[in-house]
Design an enzyme around this catalytic site. Structure first.
Site, PDB file in Angstrom:
ATOM      1  N   TYR A   1     -11.855   1.669   9.799  1.00 40.61           N
ATOM      2  CA  TYR A   1     -13.035   1.980   8.966  1.00 40.61           C
ATOM      3  C   TYR A   1     -13.353   0.942   7.904  1.00 40.61           C
ATOM      4  O   TYR A   1     -14.254   1.137   7.114  1.00 40.61           O
ATOM      5  CB  TYR A   1     -12.886   3.359   8.313  1.00 40.61           C
ATOM      6  CG  TYR A   1     -11.569   3.649   7.614  1.00 40.61           C
ATOM      7  CD1 TYR A   1     -11.280   3.096   6.384  1.00 40.61           C
ATOM      8  CD2 TYR A   1     -10.628   4.493   8.197  1.00 40.61           C
ATOM      9  CE1 TYR A   1     -10.082   3.368   5.746  1.00 40.61           C
ATOM     10  CE2 TYR A   1      -9.414   4.770   7.570  1.00 40.61           C
ATOM     11  CZ  TYR A   1      -9.152   4.212   6.345  1.00 40.61           C
ATOM     12  OH  TYR A   1      -7.972   4.477   5.715  1.00 40.61           O
ATOM     13  N   LYS A   2     -12.606  -0.171   7.889  1.00 43.04           N
ATOM     14  CA  LYS A   2     -12.879  -1.195   6.870  1.00 43.04           C
ATOM     15  C   LYS A   2     -13.794  -2.264   7.482  1.00 43.04           C
ATOM     16  O   LYS A   2     -14.966  -2.000   7.714  1.00 43.04           O
ATOM     17  CB  LYS A   2     -11.569  -1.760   6.349  1.00 43.04           C
ATOM     18  CG  LYS A   2     -10.686  -0.685   5.665  1.00 43.04           C
ATOM     19  CD  LYS A   2      -9.384  -1.298   5.207  1.00 43.04           C
ATOM     20  CE  LYS A   2      -8.394  -0.264   4.718  1.00 43.04           C
ATOM     21  NZ  LYS A   2      -8.783   0.413   3.489  1.00 43.04           N
TER      22      LYS A   2
ATOM     23  N   ASP B   1       0.802  -4.484   8.814  1.00 41.01           N
ATOM     24  CA  ASP B   1      -0.387  -3.659   8.588  1.00 41.01           C
ATOM     25  C   ASP B   1      -1.571  -4.607   8.412  1.00 41.01           C
ATOM     26  O   ASP B   1      -1.606  -5.402   7.463  1.00 41.01           O
ATOM     27  CB  ASP B   1      -0.167  -2.798   7.328  1.00 41.01           C
ATOM     28  CG  ASP B   1      -1.312  -1.819   7.094  1.00 41.01           C
ATOM     29  OD1 ASP B   1      -2.434  -2.085   7.572  1.00 41.01           O
ATOM     30  OD2 ASP B   1      -1.087  -0.796   6.418  1.00 41.01           O
TER      31      ASP B   1
ATOM     32  N   PHE C   1       0.859  -1.179   0.000  1.00 44.65           N
ATOM     33  CA  PHE C   1       0.000   0.000   0.000  1.00 44.65           C
ATOM     34  C   PHE C   1       0.904   1.242   0.000  1.00 44.65           C
ATOM     35  O   PHE C   1       1.737   1.393   0.909  1.00 44.65           O
ATOM     36  CB  PHE C   1      -0.922  -0.012   1.209  1.00 44.65           C
ATOM     37  CG  PHE C   1      -1.963   1.066   1.139  1.00 44.65           C
ATOM     38  CD1 PHE C   1      -2.913   1.072   0.131  1.00 44.65           C
ATOM     39  CD2 PHE C   1      -1.973   2.104   2.058  1.00 44.65           C
ATOM     40  CE1 PHE C   1      -3.866   2.079   0.043  1.00 44.65           C
ATOM     41  CE2 PHE C   1      -2.922   3.114   1.980  1.00 44.65           C
ATOM     42  CZ  PHE C   1      -3.865   3.098   0.969  1.00 44.65           C
TER      43      PHE C   1
HETATM   44  C1  LIG Z   1      -3.219  -1.290   3.878  1.00 45.90           C
HETATM   45  C2  LIG Z   1      -3.571   0.103   4.280  1.00 45.90           C
HETATM   46  N1  LIG Z   1      -2.766   0.758   5.158  1.00 45.90           N
HETATM   47  C3  LIG Z   1      -3.021   2.008   5.543  1.00 45.90           C
HETATM   48  C4  LIG Z   1      -4.115   2.699   5.047  1.00 45.90           C
HETATM   49  C5  LIG Z   1      -4.319   4.146   5.417  1.00 45.90           C
HETATM   50  O1  LIG Z   1      -4.893   4.258   6.641  1.00 45.90           O
HETATM   51  P1  LIG Z   1      -5.188   5.720   7.295  1.00 45.90           P
HETATM   52  O2  LIG Z   1      -6.057   6.434   6.326  1.00 45.90           O
HETATM   53  O3  LIG Z   1      -5.881   5.357   8.583  1.00 45.90           O
HETATM   54  O4  LIG Z   1      -3.903   6.394   7.515  1.00 45.90           O
HETATM   55  C6  LIG Z   1      -4.988   2.065   4.156  1.00 45.90           C
HETATM   56  C7  LIG Z   1      -6.150   2.777   3.609  1.00 45.90           C
HETATM   57  O5  LIG Z   1      -6.905   2.307   2.803  1.00 45.90           O
HETATM   58  C8  LIG Z   1      -4.691   0.739   3.753  1.00 45.90           C
HETATM   59  O6  LIG Z   1      -5.463   0.095   2.876  1.00 45.90           O
END
Ligand SMILES: Cc1ncc(COP(=O)(O)O)c(C=O)c1O
Length: 419
Positions: A229-230, A204, A133
């Site tokens: 939020y997922k 993560d 990501f």
């Molecule tokens: C794998 C992953 N890590 C981190 C994030 C970003 O998280 P945040 O917006 O809470 O910083 C996302 C957002 O979709 C994600 O999919």
């Protein structure tokens, strides 16, 4: 369980019958989902629990409006990061006192990457994979400046990540379930290899928690972060969480020495002294309304029996793949996720040359997934509220959109800010 590999003989009635018998089916009623929508985007933003609006109203009007500042103690606002963190811990194989809710995933990554690198002085490398990501790579790259160029990000492809862990690596940073392909890393194996080489791991869990089994402590993982939020259904921009293995809690220090991570914040002394446990990774005042919404989402996963949900998530994604393969044949689609269910998280990516336009056409017909550049459609399966019949409707709609080229309209090709 229906043998999905014989999906060509499945009917909608078969799947509706499965939904009627599904013990986790009852949880769908706990969500406010609009009629006529098949929501397959829990991998980006989970659905709204029915309880959330009323509870937010109550916390705002009564706890805040009437209680005012007294809410911090009367309603234990102050303890919310630890309380909800302990609940999330039960979903990710962490112990009590090893998880706190705080900030965003990005900020938590920063805090833990710095802490991990400090635990391995003399090792300048954060190791990750290309195509992780991007946010996680950006945060790691961002450490270059504050470390005066000492810390660098090195990338190695997933199948060579273990071989790339050498004596220069301080921490291996990976997303457990890949955000595009849904490929799952072997957390225990990679962590064991990292430890043999003297390195640490930071996982993560954004696409894992609430959808697939995670056992941080069985894997001996060192650090982890994840989104609220997922699949935890905490709402847009919900606060995130972080995990610090108990064995690191005395030595690991946050680079953001904020007052709520202080051992005694209300002593108001001039000198920073970190709190004894994972609470030292808190920084400033936490968002009570945000944590309130997150707690409702987390409670729902816990009440529904996580193991049952994980089984359902796998069944739904298997069903989706089987139906796509049997009903959308020769429509230019390619499976961009692992074929074997155990190698996959709770979403499935399909490659198509017109992926963006096809996804827009699906959304216009009420089937909501998302697009990831350059050519992927992502369909996420949230076991709390997705039904077997939803998968049927999604695949039938996809088949029709492709068969009739309904995607081939200018309005479906205009990229929006959020895809
Ligand atoms: C794998 C992953 N890590 C981190 C994030 C970003 O998280 P945040 O917006 O809470 O910083 C996302 C957002 O979709 C994600 O999919």
């Amino acid at each position: 369980m229906i043998p999905y590999r014989c999906a060509s003989s499945l009917t909608l009635a078969d799947l509706e019958a499965l939904d009627r018998d599904d013990p986790s089916g009852t949880w769908r009623d706990a969500f406010m989902l609009p009629d006529g929508v098949v929501y397959l985007d829990g991998t980006s933003l989970g659905a709204l629990p029915r309880e959330t609006p009323g509870r937010l109203q109550e916390v705002a009007a009564r706890q805040w409006g009437q209680g005012l500042i007294r809410g911090w103690t009367a309603h234990d606002w102050i303890g919310a990061p630890q309380r909800v963190g302990d609940k999330i811990a039960r979903l990710i194989g962490a112990g009590q006192g090893e998880v706190v809710v705080s900030d965003s995933t990005s900020v938590n990554l920063f805090k833990l990457l710095v802490a991990a690198c400090r635990l391995r002085p003399g090792r300048p490398v954060i190791l990750s994979e290309p195509g992780n990501f991007p946010n996680d790579l950006y945060v790691a790259q961002g450490l270059q400046g504050p470390s005066d160029g000492r810390i660098e990000l090195r990338l190695a492809p997933a199948d060579r990540i273990e071989a790339a862990i050498d004596e220069r690596v301080a921490v291996v940073l990976l997303t457990h379930v890949h955000y595009k392909s849904a490929a799952v890393h072997d957390m225990a194996r990679i962590t064991a290899r990292a430890h043999r080489q003297g390195a640490l791991t930071l996982w993560d869990l954004s696409h894992s928690a609430g959808a697939v089994p995670v056992d941080l402590n069985a894997a001996q993982a060192d650090f982890a972060v994840g989104c609220g939020y997922k699949y935890l259904n905490g709402g847009p921009g919900a606060p995130a969480y972080l995990f610090v293995a108990r064995r690191h809690q005395a030595a690991a220090v946050s680079p953001i020495a904020g007052w709520l991570g202080h051992a005694r914040p209300f002593d108001f002394v001039d000198c920073y002294a970190p709190a004894p446990g994972v609470g030292r990774f808190l920084a400033g005042s936490h968002p009570i309304l945000g944590i309130t919404a997150l707690e409702i989402g987390v409670d729902l996963v816990l009440q529904a029996d996580p193991q049952r949900l994980f089984d359902k998530s796998r069944a739904l994604s298997e069903l989706f793949v089987a139906l796509v393969e049997s009903r959308c044949d020769s429509q230019g689609l390619e499976l961009a996720s692992p074929r074997e269910p155990q190698a996959r998280g709770s979403h499935v990516a399909l490659r198509h040359a017109q992926a963006y336009a096809v996804m827009q056409a699906l959304i216009a017909r009420g089937v909501i997934g998302d697009f990831r550049t350059p050519d992927l459609m992502r369909f996420g399966f949230a076991p709390l509220y997705n039904r077997h019949a939803d998968i049927w409707h999604a695949v039938e709609t996809l088949r029709d959109v492709l068969h009739t080229a309904a995607w081939d309209r200018s309005e479906f090709k205009q990229r929006q800010a959020v895809t």
